[in-house]
Design a protein around this motif. Structure first.
Motif, PDB file in Angstrom:
ATOM      1  N   ASN A  64       0.822  -1.203   0.000  1.00  0.00           N
ATOM      2  CA  ASN A  64       0.000   0.000   0.000  1.00  0.00           C
ATOM      3  C   ASN A  64       0.864   1.264   0.000  1.00  0.00           C
ATOM      4  O   ASN A  64       0.545   2.252   0.644  1.00  0.00           O
ATOM      5  N   THR A  65       2.002   1.228  -0.739  1.00  0.00           N
ATOM      6  CA  THR A  65       2.917   2.366  -0.750  1.00  0.00           C
ATOM      7  C   THR A  65       3.414   2.671  -2.151  1.00  0.00           C
ATOM      8  O   THR A  65       3.398   1.821  -3.040  1.00  0.00           O
ATOM      9  N   ARG A  66       3.864   3.912  -2.316  1.00  0.00           N
ATOM     10  CA  ARG A  66       4.589   4.340  -3.511  1.00  0.00           C
ATOM     11  C   ARG A  66       5.874   4.965  -3.015  1.00  0.00           C
ATOM     12  O   ARG A  66       5.859   5.887  -2.205  1.00  0.00           O
ATOM     13  N   CYS A  67       7.002   4.475  -3.491  1.00  0.00           N
ATOM     14  CA  CYS A  67       8.317   4.916  -3.020  1.00  0.00           C
ATOM     15  C   CYS A  67       8.987   5.801  -4.072  1.00  0.00           C
ATOM     16  O   CYS A  67       9.208   5.369  -5.203  1.00  0.00           O
ATOM     17  N   TRP A  68       9.304   7.032  -3.692  1.00  0.00           N
ATOM     18  CA  TRP A  68       9.997   7.996  -4.543  1.00  0.00           C
ATOM     19  C   TRP A  68      11.457   8.014  -4.120  1.00  0.00           C
ATOM     20  O   TRP A  68      11.758   8.030  -2.929  1.00  0.00           O
ATOM     21  N   GLN A  69      12.393   8.007  -5.094  1.00  0.00           N
ATOM     22  CA  GLN A  69      13.815   7.999  -4.736  1.00  0.00           C
ATOM     23  C   GLN A  69      14.622   8.853  -5.707  1.00  0.00           C
ATOM     24  O   GLN A  69      14.403   8.828  -6.913  1.00  0.00           O
ATOM     25  N   LEU A  70      15.574   9.617  -5.155  1.00  0.00           N
ATOM     26  CA  LEU A  70      16.506  10.433  -5.925  1.00  0.00           C
ATOM     27  C   LEU A  70      17.913   9.912  -5.696  1.00  0.00           C
ATOM     28  O   LEU A  70      18.347   9.766  -4.554  1.00  0.00           O
ATOM     29  N   ASN A  71      18.617   9.633  -6.779  1.00  0.00           N
ATOM     30  CA  ASN A  71      20.005   9.196  -6.718  1.00  0.00           C
ATOM     31  C   ASN A  71      20.871  10.366  -7.177  1.00  0.00           C
ATOM     32  O   ASN A  71      20.944  10.664  -8.370  1.00  0.00           O
ATOM     33  N   LEU A  72      21.514  11.054  -6.227  1.00  0.00           N
ATOM     34  CA  LEU A  72      22.330  12.222  -6.562  1.00  0.00           C
ATOM     35  C   LEU A  72      23.561  11.866  -7.382  1.00  0.00           C
ATOM     36  O   LEU A  72      24.113  12.722  -8.072  1.00  0.00           O
ATOM     37  N   ALA A  73      24.003  10.617  -7.337  1.00  0.00           N
ATOM     38  CA  ALA A  73      25.160  10.207  -8.129  1.00  0.00           C
ATOM     39  C   ALA A  73      24.824  10.188  -9.622  1.00  0.00           C
ATOM     40  O   ALA A  73      25.704  10.367 -10.456  1.00  0.00           O
ATOM     41  N   ARG A  74      23.570   9.987  -9.969  1.00  0.00           N
ATOM     42  CA  ARG A  74      23.144   9.956 -11.369  1.00  0.00           C
ATOM     43  C   ARG A  74      22.669  11.312 -11.878  1.00  0.00           C
ATOM     44  O   ARG A  74      22.562  11.530 -13.080  1.00  0.00           O
ATOM     45  N   CYS A  75      22.328  12.217 -10.971  1.00  0.00           N
ATOM     46  CA  CYS A  75      21.738  13.502 -11.347  1.00  0.00           C
ATOM     47  C   CYS A  75      22.717  14.340 -12.176  1.00  0.00           C
ATOM     48  O   CYS A  75      23.894  14.437 -11.851  1.00  0.00           O
ATOM     49  N   ILE A  76      22.208  14.949 -13.248  1.00  0.00           N
ATOM     50  CA  ILE A  76      23.039  15.815 -14.096  1.00  0.00           C
ATOM     51  C   ILE A  76      22.683  17.287 -13.916  1.00  0.00           C
ATOM     52  O   ILE A  76      23.158  18.138 -14.657  1.00  0.00           O
ATOM     53  N   TYR A  77      21.791  17.590 -12.952  1.00  0.00           N
ATOM     54  CA  TYR A  77      21.435  18.958 -12.578  1.00  0.00           C
ATOM     55  C   TYR A  77      20.867  19.756 -13.752  1.00  0.00           C
ATOM     56  O   TYR A  77      21.162  20.925 -13.913  1.00  0.00           O
ATOM     57  N   CYS A  78      20.036  19.104 -14.543  1.00  0.00           N
ATOM     58  CA  CYS A  78      19.443  19.758 -15.711  1.00  0.00           C
ATOM     59  C   CYS A  78      18.284  20.664 -15.324  1.00  0.00           C
ATOM     60  O   CYS A  78      17.940  21.582 -16.058  1.00  0.00           O
ATOM     61  N   GLY A  79      17.632  20.393 -14.208  1.00  0.00           N
ATOM     62  CA  GLY A  79      16.531  21.217 -13.747  1.00  0.00           C
ATOM     63  C   GLY A  79      15.167  20.830 -14.286  1.00  0.00           C
ATOM     64  O   GLY A  79      14.178  21.506 -14.029  1.00  0.00           O
ATOM     65  N   ARG A  80      15.067  19.744 -15.044  1.00  0.00           N
ATOM     66  CA  ARG A  80      13.769  19.321 -15.598  1.00  0.00           C
ATOM     67  C   ARG A  80      12.791  18.960 -14.485  1.00  0.00           C
ATOM     68  O   ARG A  80      11.605  19.250 -14.577  1.00  0.00           O
ATOM     69  N   CYS A  81      13.276  18.330 -13.427  1.00  0.00           N
ATOM     70  CA  CYS A  81      12.394  17.935 -12.318  1.00  0.00           C
ATOM     71  C   CYS A  81      11.751  19.165 -11.678  1.00  0.00           C
ATOM     72  O   CYS A  81      10.567  19.157 -11.357  1.00  0.00           O
ATOM     73  N   GLU A  82      12.509  20.209 -11.523  1.00  0.00           N
ATOM     74  CA  GLU A  82      11.987  21.451 -10.934  1.00  0.00           C
ATOM     75  C   GLU A  82      10.949  22.090 -11.854  1.00  0.00           C
ATOM     76  O   GLU A  82       9.938  22.612 -11.390  1.00  0.00           O
ATOM     77  N   GLU A  83      11.163  22.022 -13.155  1.00  0.00           N
ATOM     78  CA  GLU A  83      10.256  22.632 -14.119  1.00  0.00           C
ATOM     79  C   GLU A  83       8.889  21.948 -14.153  1.00  0.00           C
ATOM     80  O   GLU A  83       7.875  22.607 -14.294  1.00  0.00           O
TER      81      GLU A  83
END
Length: 187
Positions: A64-83
């Protein structure tokens, strides 16, 4: 030689004192994404927009869950997530120092509860996403009776909504405004 030291003293500092002094970044610098799970509705818009697959969402209906995860090692800091984030749960900060002693520190994780269908009781969407949609309807000034109908629709899974909207053959003909005689003629 004395003349050289005098010229250097007048010129000032030629390099920054980083890492002993903070490094100044520009206003539009894109650094580490900062995530506020209390604002997130787990809609997965950020995961679809992320070109580096640094963001993932995994739905576990059994838990009964949804798990959100961010891997900073893979992030390229493009800013699409913020947009694309509809609630502003992700903002790129000015922080660029990502050195960690433990690899697990590069992961950010949040777990969300799923809403259950009022008809079949299967989990189908995050509770926060359903509530967010209802709040938007309230803000739009929807009439109370329409709001009640929309609330029932939002608390029903897509499969049950599809079944409820399916019409029998006879009702289908009446609902489309097509006269029965025309259909009997083979049109």
């Amino acid at each position: 030689m004395f003349k050289l030291f005098k010229t250097i003293a007048k010129a000032g500092e030629s390099t920054t004192k980083y890492p002993f002094a903070p490094y100044e970044t520009s206003d539009d610098f894109r650094g580490r994404p900062e995530y506020q799970p209390e604002q997130c509705i787990a809609c997965a818009a950020c995961t679809r927009a992320c070109p580096a697959n640094a963001l993932t969402i995994e739905t576990k209906p059994n838990d009964n869950t949804r798990c959100w995860q961010l891997n900073l090692a893979r992030c390229i800091y493009c800013g699409r997530c913020e947009e694309v984030c509809p609630t502003g749960a992700i903002k790129l900060s000015q922080d660029f120092e990502l050195a960690v002693a433990n690899k697990a520190d590069l992961y950010q994780k949040a777990v969300f509860k799923l809403a259950h269908c009022q008809v079949c009781e299967t989990p189908f969407a995050p509770k926060k996403a359903v509530q967010y949609a209802l709040d938007l309807l309230v803000q739009s000034g929807l009439e109370p009776e329409q709001l009640q109908i929309r609330s029932q629709q939002l608390n029903t899974c897509p499969e049950c909504r599809r079944k409820a909207n399916m019409l029998e053959g006879e009702n289908l003909m009446k609902g489309n405004g097509i006269q029965q005689e025309v259909l009997n003629e083979g049109y």
